[in-house]
Design a protein around this motif. Structure first.
Motif, PDB file in Angstrom:
ATOM      1  N   ASP A  32       1.339  -0.626  -1.940  1.00  0.00           N
ATOM      2  CA  ASP A  32       2.217  -0.259  -0.825  1.00  0.00           C
ATOM      3  C   ASP A  32       3.612  -0.792  -1.079  1.00  0.00           C
ATOM      4  O   ASP A  32       3.790  -1.778  -1.787  1.00  0.00           O
ATOM      5  N   GLU A  36       8.740  -0.825   3.336  1.00  0.00           N
ATOM      6  CA  GLU A  36       8.550   0.318   4.231  1.00  0.00           C
ATOM      7  C   GLU A  36       8.008  -0.146   5.597  1.00  0.00           C
ATOM      8  O   GLU A  36       8.191   0.503   6.616  1.00  0.00           O
ATOM      9  N   LEU A  37       7.329  -1.306   5.589  1.00  0.00           N
ATOM     10  CA  LEU A  37       6.756  -1.852   6.810  1.00  0.00           C
ATOM     11  C   LEU A  37       7.813  -2.133   7.870  1.00  0.00           C
ATOM     12  O   LEU A  37       7.512  -2.155   9.059  1.00  0.00           O
ATOM     13  N   ASN A  38       9.058  -2.351   7.393  1.00  0.00           N
ATOM     14  CA  ASN A  38      10.141  -2.555   8.371  1.00  0.00           C
ATOM     15  C   ASN A  38      10.213  -1.392   9.344  1.00  0.00           C
ATOM     16  O   ASN A  38      10.491  -1.561  10.530  1.00  0.00           O
ATOM     17  N   LEU A  39       9.940  -0.199   8.780  1.00  0.00           N
ATOM     18  CA  LEU A  39      10.004   0.997   9.615  1.00  0.00           C
ATOM     19  C   LEU A  39       8.651   1.283  10.278  1.00  0.00           C
ATOM     20  O   LEU A  39       8.598   1.684  11.431  1.00  0.00           O
ATOM     21  N   THR A  40       7.556   1.062   9.540  1.00  0.00           N
ATOM     22  CA  THR A  40       6.236   1.469  10.028  1.00  0.00           C
ATOM     23  C   THR A  40       5.560   0.394  10.870  1.00  0.00           C
ATOM     24  O   THR A  40       4.813   0.697  11.784  1.00  0.00           O
ATOM     25  N   HIS A  41       5.783  -0.874  10.569  1.00  0.00           N
ATOM     26  CA  HIS A  41       5.106  -1.948  11.300  1.00  0.00           C
ATOM     27  C   HIS A  41       6.067  -3.048  11.714  1.00  0.00           C
ATOM     28  O   HIS A  41       5.892  -4.221  11.341  1.00  0.00           O
ATOM     29  N   LEU A  77      11.295   6.283  -1.888  1.00  0.00           N
ATOM     30  CA  LEU A  77      11.917   5.901  -0.616  1.00  0.00           C
ATOM     31  C   LEU A  77      13.414   5.642  -0.742  1.00  0.00           C
ATOM     32  O   LEU A  77      14.029   5.098   0.177  1.00  0.00           O
ATOM     33  N   LYS A  80      15.714   6.321   2.007  1.00  0.00           N
ATOM     34  CA  LYS A  80      15.638   5.516   3.230  1.00  0.00           C
ATOM     35  C   LYS A  80      16.291   4.143   3.079  1.00  0.00           C
ATOM     36  O   LYS A  80      16.077   3.240   3.903  1.00  0.00           O
ATOM     37  N   LYS A  83      18.206   2.745   6.207  1.00  0.00           N
ATOM     38  CA  LYS A  83      17.342   2.440   7.359  1.00  0.00           C
ATOM     39  C   LYS A  83      16.488   1.210   7.110  1.00  0.00           C
ATOM     40  O   LYS A  83      16.349   0.336   7.965  1.00  0.00           O
ATOM     41  N   ILE A  84      15.875   1.159   5.915  1.00  0.00           N
ATOM     42  CA  ILE A  84      14.969   0.044   5.608  1.00  0.00           C
ATOM     43  C   ILE A  84      15.710  -1.282   5.668  1.00  0.00           C
ATOM     44  O   ILE A  84      15.222  -2.258   6.251  1.00  0.00           O
ATOM     45  N   GLN A  87      17.041  -1.998   9.358  1.00  0.00           N
ATOM     46  CA  GLN A  87      15.933  -2.376  10.225  1.00  0.00           C
ATOM     47  C   GLN A  87      15.460  -3.802   9.925  1.00  0.00           C
ATOM     48  O   GLN A  87      15.143  -4.574  10.826  1.00  0.00           O
TER      49      GLN A  87
END
Ligand SMILES: [Zn+2]
Ligand SMILES: [Zn+2]
Ligand SMILES: [Zn+2]
Lengths: 599, 599
Positions: A32, A36-41, A77, A80, A83-84, A87
């Motif tokens: 993983d 990306e978790l910054n956005l998803t979790h 990614l 992104k 954003k990443i 965030q």
């Protein structure tokens, strides 16, 4: 909230611990993208940040270690990136409160830079600059460049961050068992390079657990007064019964090293892989009310290659700047440079280092060739065959910048003059790329006839450099050797100027020696006498041909005489080596004769 | 009556004219003792004196030219030496009146001094001292040592007069066609020797008539600010029709040269053989109300042999003091000195001068030999084979004095220290014998560790020398070379001490160079580097082996660099000579090969 750098004078601040292992605990799978978790979790992130704030962190770090364009591209990614990173800062900020700093983490690209790999300095510079700009805009208080294993990548990152943001920067390398990074840099060399680039905090993270890092921080403390940072991992990772990677060291065991870090002079303590809020809490308790150990501020003139640091100082042996990589009057070398062939450059580099050069001057000034490309190739060639710092010798701005990007380490720029145009182009490049700069004592009116006149130009160069934030120890002065045959009455002015520079400015001095005898017979005799005089006057680093035995002999003898060669060790080695070499040659000869006789 | 020396600042004084020719006019026969007339014909003497007083002489001279014990002995009149000299002063005094000075004439012994003749310095010294003491006791105002043709005899006379009387002294040599005395001394060399001995007035008398003497006085005026005296003869003597010796030049013709003498800077004008009261009267008229031409007071450090003057100055080439006449560590030379054989001394003298020595150090320090005798023999040997000044190198007072009596010229004494015993014995000898003195910067406490400490000792030596009347330019300083192998940290103190001596005292500096490398390998490398540094710091006269090519090369190159060798003439000559020598050697070799081939 007062600036973090100011606070480091009085307090030892605590960073947070691991992010990656904490994410794994919360379900992040291998493969993983952690960022990306910054956005998803976002909640998981805030939970982790919160745990560190509660544990006592003065600084928490954003989950942006791999959030650069190259790393994100591995997960598709890259688009992104904004954003990443935005965030990540937002999540940390929401948890931090007023008293906790937000440090934005920047990790490696995962690719090796030239000349070891394919990634160009320029590409790396853009990658790091892009991420840093986003992080600053999002509200980070500082940037932590960490887990770097290659000096050149770290250098590109640091230059980019300093150039593209105005945030304080921590830079941490990761060291191996031999106390060097994967690509061969030791802590003192790293310090030399990073200080010149304006790093606010220098440190080490991850690596081999706290025990080894104590050694590294101790070493660093001896070489710098810049604040130091350490973020140990919880020992080397091992696989547990479930075949999961775990870090074996317990919080308590890790925290037991804190007093040693404090004694070594550390200013920021955090943790890396495997470290936990529990450890951070223990660390915090150990540093409360402790004032950082004071360290001696050395103002030494230093240069560095990737793996070697050279100090230029009145108390140390005279340093030789090898002059032979220079096409002036050398047809074959000119042809090779024009053809972008580097055999002769490689040979001259290797011969000069074997003969005792401490620094190599690199000049590719062949008219009407692509000198920027030639400089890049020549510097990479030098980098590949020898391990000493270089002096980039050009008057062309484009060639100079190509050189400054290519070179790994802290080079000398040869040269800047007191002319406005030169000051305005060369000094900003020296500052940006963390180079020392050699000031020639001449200006729009030419070379001043007197020593006082040259001192005045030196002062001007120094002032202008300092105005740009270049430290005085990174300004060297060349008082300019004129041919005795043409301007005999000015010879002593050059020597006197060295004395004046030493007395009034205390700067390191450089002098091209052999020009003194231009147009005279028996040039070596004049060159050696001039060298001895100049060393006595305070010359630190002559530019000369290190393969010239007479010059070497005079230099060794002069160092012995001016007490730069303690107990004559270099002198005695020089001659015992010669004796040995003679003996060996004799024996070889005898063997050859034997063989011939047997035929 | 104010002192004659004071009056010379404002006025040109007139001496009298010939005595001998005036006596002949009045019936003195060839073969008679002119001085006996003082006793037998006092009226004639008073008549002559009176004629000169009337003609305008400010100074009249006693009839004592040949009234020394050796000359009088030729007439079996030695036992009358007191009466003859006393009477001479009395007769002049009776005529002189209050405004005319009585100058007591002292002429040569008629014998050549060692090493050219048999008369020892000591004998000559006693002869002149005896006469001078009688003359002073009888009431003479000053003494005029005149018509001397040999520097060593003049030196003995001057030393004796200065030592045995407190009268002002004029010393006049007689020059030949080539502007040298019979035994080879030129005016500037004579001046060097006589100034160091404290002569109050220096001049020339007799010689080849006024025209040639104008040249000599002109020359002298360029080299000294000491008052000058000239007493021309009336041309060269010829025989007249009666077979009598007469001097052909008329008073008026002689007097026509007076303006030229004035322009050349003369302070006392008189006449010698053939000059008359008429000439004196004309001379007097020409000098009335004329102020003497002012001359530049040069304060150069000079040494001299009989025939050569060596100036030691910051603006002139570095002077080499050849060190090879020294038995330390040289068995064969020690043996020869012990056996009073001088072959090796002669060879070393000749080789060193050929190699470029400017001054020769002479050390005969073999234990348990008669060093005074060895010194005398060695100095005479050096005198016979070469023509440069010497440095008398001994710590033994007796040996030193033997050397000072033997040597012709103005030597350097090597050495005095800051120790009371040394100051009290060496400085008075330097003063008495007109030597320059080399002060070693050490005292009862040993060698000061710092340059400042050595400067302090140098100041003490200088002060004590000046208290005795030794001029500062006759004090040279050796800041002492210590072995770098033993005291590395003091090497730069030696060099710094040279700089301090130059800055604060302006004295000439000397340094034994080769001790620096004691105990090290490749000594030449250290010696040459040290030499270059020392010359740059202001070393004027290294003590070294002039046959060492590396040292010569460094010295020549250093002089070029510090601008002591204008336009590098010495340097260029040195190397063009070497080229020539190589070519010659090659040609010789070829010839030899040719010869061999033909066999
Ligand atoms: Zn880690
Ligand atoms: Zn980490
Ligand atoms: Zn005469």
């Amino acid at each position: 909230m007062s600036s973090i750098v100011d606070r480091l004078e009085e307090e030892i601040l605590v960073l947070d611990g691991a992010m990656g292992t904490e994410l794994q605990k919360r379900g992040l799978e291998v493969g993983d993208c952690p960022e990306e978790l910054n956005l998803t979790h976002p909640k998981i992130l805030k939970e982790i940040h919160s745990s560190y704030v509660k544990a006592g962190s003065d600084i928490i770090q954003t989950n942006t270690f791999g959030a650069n364009r190259l790393k994100l591209a591995e997960y598709n990614l890259a688009h992104k990136i904004e954003k990443i990173n935005q965030q990540a800062v937002k999540l940390a900020t929401e948890v931090a409160g007023d008293d906790v700093f937000i440090s934005a983490s920047i990790g490696p690209t995962g690719k090796l830079l030239e000349p070891l790999g394919d990634l160009s300095f320029q590409q790396a510079y853009h990658v790091f600059g892009e991420q840093a700009q986003i992080l600053e805009a999002a509200g980070a208080d500082l940037i932590n460049i960490e887990t770097m294993t290659d000096l050149q990548e770290a250098r590109a990152a640091l230059i980019a961050v300093k150039e593209k943001t105005s945030l304080p920067v921590i830079i941490n390398l990761t060291y191996e068992e031999n106390l060097k990074t994967m690509t061969g840099t030791d802590p003192q060399t790293a310090i030399t390079v990073f200080e010149a680039l304006g790093a606010d905090v220098i440190g080490a993270n991850c690596s081999l657990g706290p025990k080894k890092l104590v050694e590294i921080i101790k070493l660093m403390g001896q070489y710098t007064a810049t604040p130091l940072c350490v973020q140990p991992n919880a020992g080397l990772p091992v696989l547990n019964e479930n075949n999961e990677t775990i870090f074996p060291m317990e919080a308590l065991e890790m925290a037991n090293y804190i007093p040693q870090f404090i004694e070594a002079g550390v200013n920021i303590i955090g943790g890396c892989c495997g470290s936990t809020p529990e450890y951070i809490n223990l660390a915090k308790k150990k540093v409360v009310d402790i004032t950082p150990a004071s360290r001696i501020k050395k103002k030494e003139t230093t240069l560095a290659s990737r793996t070697k640091r050279v100090v230029i100082s009145d108390n140390l042996p005279t340093r030789i700047i090898g002059e032979r990589i220079n096409p002036t009057g050398r047809e074959e070398l000119s042809h090779q440079l024009a053809d972008e062939k580097m055999e002769l450059v490689a040979k001259e580099a290797s011969n000069q280092v074997q003969a005792g050069a401490d620094i190599l001057d690199v000049n590719v000034g062949v008219p009407q060739i692509d000198q920027a490309q030639a400089m890049k190739l020549a510097l990479n060639t030098v980098h590949n065959v020898v391990d000493i710092p270089v002096s980039i010798d050009t008057t062309n701005q484009e060639v100079l910048e190509a050189g400054l990007q290519t070179i790994v380490g802290k080079p000398l720029i040869n040269s800047v003059t007191g002319e406005e145009e030169s000051l305005n182009t060369v000094l900003p490049l020296a500052k940006k790329y963390g180079a020392a700069v050699l000031g020639l004592t001449l200006d729009e009116d030419g070379i001043p006839a007197t020593a006082q006149g040259r001192l005045k130009v030196a002062k001007k160069i120094l002032n202008r450099a300092q105005q740009l934030g270049i430290k005085r120890e990174n300004v060297l002065i060349d008082t300019l050797t004129l041919a005795a045959s043409a301007e005999q009455d000015k010879v002593l002015e050059t020597i006197k100027a060295i004395e004046l520079i030493k007395e009034e400015l205390g700067l390191a001095t450089v002098l091209g020696v052999s020009n003194i005898s231009y147009g005279l017979p028996a040039r070596e005799e004049v060159n050696t006498a001039f060298l001895a005089m100049a060393i006595q006057a305070g010359l630190n680093a002559p530019i000369l041909d290190p393969t010239n035995k007479a010059m070497q002999a005079t230099l060794k003898a002069s160092d012995l005489l001016v007490n730069r060669d303690l107990q004559g060790q270099n002198y005695l080695n020089h001659y015992s080596n010669q004796e040995e070499r003679k003996k060996e040659e004799k024996e070889e000869k005898l063997e050859t004769t034997d063989s011939l006789t047997k035929l």
